[in-house]
Design an enzyme around this catalytic site. Structure first.
Site: not given
Ligand code: DQQ
Length: 520
Positions: A76-77, A93, A195, A319
């Site tokens: 993800n991020d 992530q 974050d 996504w």
């Molecule tokens: N992904 C969220 C964040 C968090 C992370 C945003 C967790 O807030 O830190 O997509 O994977």
């Protein structure tokens, strides 16, 4: 929007699935560096493993070829974007064990040219009994007088941690002082606390942490420190209204740009990223305008970095747009957007353009002469097509009410994705109503306002990469989507106009090379 509380077992039960051998086979091992591993040995070993994982998935017709994604499994991020000794580092992530979010790690890749990436060892993994035992969530990277330092969120509960590298960003050591921020500010009833985004002013480090005040709205909590270890809470640097900008601001980024300051936030529960443009003075951010960063419905949690050419570059997580079953069956989920350069447009909106380095991926080129697009005509671009393309097209609206370009069209039109501009609503949309015959794929249409002055042509700059579609328009606007055509012959391009005639002024189409061809 993502609080990953489902355990793997619960998630598989929800999906009605057992742990398949495919999932177990597609694991990128987390190699904890020990003295037995030389740096070079570790890199070679992991490079080979990553190549093998990528090779296994290479024939998946939906897997992007020139957008970054991990060797397999979940992403993800974007995190920790930093340029170090000229090289671009991208952390992300990642669940290295399965294509769903659980026990989140930080994956890591490096690039010399912003285009081709090399996998590096996983940077952070949860430490059993540590403050990040349930996951290493999003954060950033800073250069602390020559010491590369990651600042990130450990869960659960949400606390802030740091890690440093002594071998040029390859392996990371977590600080014994972790968590360096152990609780949200006393007296604040918060909706989240995660974050961190960190920058330096003179000798002082500042951090904003994504949060929200219950019953009020999303916020960023400002801290300061002299050493990245001891932090003092200052105050909320900006507070939103929950009905307008959500209850919890994930992944904040705050930076100067073109004489203003920009705050990026990914608010829960909006499922999109907003930009706020305003001023930052006396440690408070005062927004003057705001908008959606990429209204395509798939772009989230972006992070930015300043590179050595002074460019503010942004990557976001694109996504998936298909069912969880389909993601599990594929063995991977989540793609990084292409790098975009940000600027404040003269119309006051946040502008973005793809970095010119992407031209290095161009292969065969075809130029199309001018074409009148009669209402409801089809098959105007016979012989042109593909699933990995860059397209630049200028279309004059004429007297059409809606017009645009279609990609991934099957010869009979049963599958097609429309990039459409509607003059009445002034919306540029990606219409996925007929993108796929598969019932596992999303069909929603998303779009955003793009104002064209009278007589101003629509200038499309499209990056199609199998299931990824990034559509830039008129030099500053971008919408991104995900599409999953089911037919192998859904490769065609076409033009369309409705309610009157439009005209193609010019069009260039390039096939695009894979970024993994020669470098794995
Ligand atoms: N992904 C969220 C964040 C968090 C992370 C945003 C967790 O807030 O830190 O997509 O994977």
């Amino acid at each position: 929007m993502l609080t990953y509380k489902l355990t793997r077992r619960k998630m598989l039960m929800t999906l009605g699935l057992g742990m398949t051998s495919m999932l177990l086979a597609a694991c990128m091992p987390v190699v904890a560096p020990t003295n037995q591993h030389t740096k070079e040995g570790l890199m070679t070993q992991l490079g080979e493993q990553a190549k093998a994982l990528r090779a296994k998935l290479a024939n998946d017709p939906h897997r992007p070829q020139y957008h970054f994604l991990p060797p397999a499994n979940w992403m993800n991020d974007p995190n920790g974007l930093i340029q170090w000794e000229g090289q671009y580092h991208l952390f992300y992530q990642h669940n290295p064990k399965a294509p769903y979010p659980e026990a989140i790690h930080w994956g890591h890749a490096v690039s010399e040219d912003l285009v081709h990436w090399r996998d590096l060892p996983i940077a952070l993994a949860p430490t059993p009994d540590g403050p990040d035992k349930d996951g290493c969530w999003s954060g950033c990277a800073v250069n602390n007088d020559g010491i590369p330092t990651l600042v990130y969120t450990g869960v659960f509960p949400q606390v802030q941690c740091i890690a440093t590298s002594a071998d040029g960003l390859i392996t990371w050591q977590k600080a014994p002082e972790n968590p360096v921020i152990a609780t949200p500010p006393p007296g604040l009833d918060v909706t989240g606390f995660r974050d961190p985004w960190v920058w330096r002013e003179g000798d002082t480090w500042y951090a904003i942490i994504g949060s929200g005040i219950k019953g009020v709205g999303g916020t960023i909590l400002l801290y300061r420190s002299n050493d990245l270890i001891h932090w003092e809470y200052m105050h909320p640097a900006c507070i939103g209204n929950k009905d307008e900008t959500g209850t919890m601001w994930e992944c904040p980024n705050l930076f100067p740009l073109d004489g203003k300051h920009v705050l990026l936030i990914s608010p829960v529960p909006l499922r999109k990223t907003l930009y706020l443009i305003g001023t930052y003075a006396h440690h408070k951010f005062i927004p003057e305008s705001y908008g959606t960063v990429d209204p395509g419905g798939h772009f989230y949690a972006p992070q930015t970095m300043l590179d050595d050419r002074g460019r503010r570059l942004m990557w976001g997580w694109l996504w998936e747009g298909r069912s969880r079953d389909a993601q599990l069956a594929a063995g991977w989920a989540g793609v990084m957007s292409l790098p975009r350069e940000l600027f404040v447009h003269s119309n006051g909106q946040l502008g973005m353009r793809p970095v010119p380095e992407l031209k290095a991926l161009r292969g065969d080129h075809q130029r199309v002469a001018e074409i009148d697009i009669q209402p409801d005509a089809t098959n105007l671009l016979k012989g042109l097509g593909g699933d990995c393309l860059e397209i630049k097209a200028t279309i004059e609206p004429g007297n059409a009410t809606e017009f645009g370009l279609k990609v991934r069209c099957s010869p009979d039109g049963a599958e097609q994705t429309r990039v459409a501009y509607n003059r009445g609503t002034q919306q540029l949309t990606i219409d996925r109503t007929r993108s796929s015959l598969s019932l596992t794929a999303s069909r929603d249409t998303y779009g955003g306002k793009l104002f064209l002055a009278d007589g101003e042509p629509l200038q499309l700059h499209i990056f199609l990469d199998r299931s990824v579609l990034e559509v830039y328009a008129n030099g500053y606007f971008c919408i991104s989507s995900r599409i999953y055509p089911s037919r192998a012959d859904s490769l065609g391009l076409d033009l369309f106009a409705q309610g009157g005639m439009a005209r193609l002024g010019s069009m260039d189409v390039w096939t695009m090379h894979s970024i993994w061809d020669s470098r794995g």
